[in-house]
Design an enzyme around this catalytic site. Sequence first.
Site, PDB file in Angstrom:
ATOM      1  N   GLY A  17     -10.024   4.933  -3.806  1.00  0.00           N
ATOM      2  CA  GLY A  17      -8.834   4.186  -4.218  1.00  0.00           C
ATOM      3  C   GLY A  17      -8.812   3.880  -5.702  1.00  0.00           C
ATOM      4  O   GLY A  17      -9.821   3.973  -6.407  1.00  0.00           O
ATOM      5  N   ALA A  89     -10.835  -1.784  -0.063  1.00  0.00           N
ATOM      6  CA  ALA A  89      -9.969  -0.893   0.717  1.00  0.00           C
ATOM      7  C   ALA A  89      -8.957  -1.685   1.542  1.00  0.00           C
ATOM      8  O   ALA A  89      -9.303  -2.673   2.177  1.00  0.00           O
ATOM      9  CB  ALA A  89     -10.813  -0.026   1.644  1.00  0.00           C
ATOM     10  N   SER A  90      -7.710  -1.215   1.516  1.00  0.00           N
ATOM     11  CA  SER A  90      -6.667  -1.807   2.348  1.00  0.00           C
ATOM     12  C   SER A  90      -5.466  -0.889   2.322  1.00  0.00           C
ATOM     13  O   SER A  90      -5.183  -0.274   1.289  1.00  0.00           O
ATOM     14  CB  SER A  90      -6.252  -3.189   1.826  1.00  0.00           C
ATOM     15  N   SER A 131      -4.083 -10.086  -2.656  1.00  0.00           N
ATOM     16  CA  SER A 131      -2.930  -9.709  -3.464  1.00  0.00           C
ATOM     17  C   SER A 131      -2.121 -10.944  -3.825  1.00  0.00           C
ATOM     18  O   SER A 131      -2.198 -11.971  -3.143  1.00  0.00           O
ATOM     19  CB  SER A 131      -2.045  -8.742  -2.674  1.00  0.00           C
ATOM     20  N   TYR A 161       3.931  -5.354   4.094  1.00  0.00           N
ATOM     21  CA  TYR A 161       2.773  -5.411   3.192  1.00  0.00           C
ATOM     22  C   TYR A 161       2.449  -6.863   2.837  1.00  0.00           C
ATOM     23  O   TYR A 161       1.285  -7.278   2.873  1.00  0.00           O
ATOM     24  CB  TYR A 161       3.036  -4.598   1.921  1.00  0.00           C
ATOM     25  N   LYS A 165      -1.190  -8.620   3.834  1.00  0.00           N
ATOM     26  CA  LYS A 165      -2.167  -9.167   2.883  1.00  0.00           C
ATOM     27  C   LYS A 165      -2.394 -10.659   3.134  1.00  0.00           C
ATOM     28  O   LYS A 165      -3.522 -11.151   3.043  1.00  0.00           O
ATOM     29  CB  LYS A 165      -1.696  -8.944   1.439  1.00  0.00           C
ATOM     30  N   PRO A 190      -4.717  -9.783  -7.086  1.00  0.00           N
ATOM     31  CA  PRO A 190      -4.071  -9.108  -8.224  1.00  0.00           C
ATOM     32  C   PRO A 190      -2.561  -9.018  -8.047  1.00  0.00           C
ATOM     33  O   PRO A 190      -2.041  -8.989  -6.923  1.00  0.00           O
ATOM     34  CB  PRO A 190      -4.680  -7.697  -8.209  1.00  0.00           C
ATOM     35  N   SER A 205       2.187   0.517  -7.785  1.00  0.00           N
ATOM     36  CA  SER A 205       2.773   0.035  -9.037  1.00  0.00           C
ATOM     37  C   SER A 205       2.864   1.158 -10.062  1.00  0.00           C
ATOM     38  O   SER A 205       3.873   1.309 -10.756  1.00  0.00           O
ATOM     39  CB  SER A 205       1.945  -1.122  -9.603  1.00  0.00           C
ATOM     40  N   VAL A 258       5.443 -12.334 -17.055  1.00  0.00           N
ATOM     41  CA  VAL A 258       5.933 -11.370 -16.066  1.00  0.00           C
ATOM     42  C   VAL A 258       6.950 -10.438 -16.719  1.00  0.00           C
ATOM     43  O   VAL A 258       7.425 -10.697 -17.828  1.00  0.00           O
ATOM     44  CB  VAL A 258       6.576 -12.086 -14.859  1.00  0.00           C
TER      45      VAL A 258
END
Length: 322
Positions: A17, A89-90, A131, A161, A165, A190, A205, A258
């Site tokens: 990953g 891992a996910s 996340s 998703y 998470k 993150p 992303s 952001v």
Amino acid sequence: MESLTKNQTVLVTGGTGFVGIYCILQLLQQGYTVKTTVRSLNRKQEVISLLQSAGMTSLEQLSFVEADLGADDHWNDAVEGCMYVLHVASPFPAGEPEDADELIIPARDGALRVLKAARNAGVKRVVLTSSFAAIGYSKDTKDHVFTELDWTDPEIASGAYIKSKTIAEMAAWDYMKNEGGDMELTVINPVAIFGPVMGQDHSTSVGFIKSLLEGHIKQTPGFTFGVVDVRDVAAIHLLAMTHPEAAGERFLATASDVVSIYDIAQFIKKERPAAALNIAELEPLDPSAYTAMSNEKAKRILGWKPRSKEAAILASVDSLVI
């Protein structure tokens, strides 16, 4: 440093990953012995080639275990002899699955599978990659600065998703409270992960950047997001792995401020005009749509020093257009 770390073995789950490969690279650079899981040993050479392309000449301290988050097989072998585990891992899909459980169950059960095996093997600390999805999707964002104290409510959050998470991280903390024993847990949350692409597997992303450069994004999505460089995500995992004050804590991993997709498009046009030729004309986002978040905790406790969002974005662009 290397003499101290060489006898310490670290397991990194998901070695192929985007984040996993950078964690392996930095661990090896710091002298650790590293084990990594891959779903198929057929991808072992891919990992080796990526690390060699990143400048690793000696890979004697790296070994591979075939293990899947959806099955119990080989996880005991993977954690055996490890002082630390970075559970990176996910599943992160390119599109929304028809059934949210397709993501939620493997994310939650995979995390619990790794934690249980690690506890049974006497691992000192697990660092779990969660996340911002588990932090920022239930509260009214107006005038609110998101921090590690915030939690997404999976009952009202939309998107598989985001739910996966959040539920996986909640399940991990519950497991530690009830069955964790002496083992420690630290969680990294993150935001959108950018930075230089090494192999075929990059973040969703970075896929946004690729779509933007190819002209596929025709409208500005109605949200903003934080940006962080993948090298800084790996670095914060390593800091959290050993820092005494990190046990039992979660850390929001983001550069300052952001951005919107419109902001990124304008920035690429300014800084990399040759790469921006196919970027569509986008409308700016309403200022009221901008959110706020803080990386103060990670900087204060861990001494983490992330790159700027601009540096992370340009690193993605430059690695995609070469």
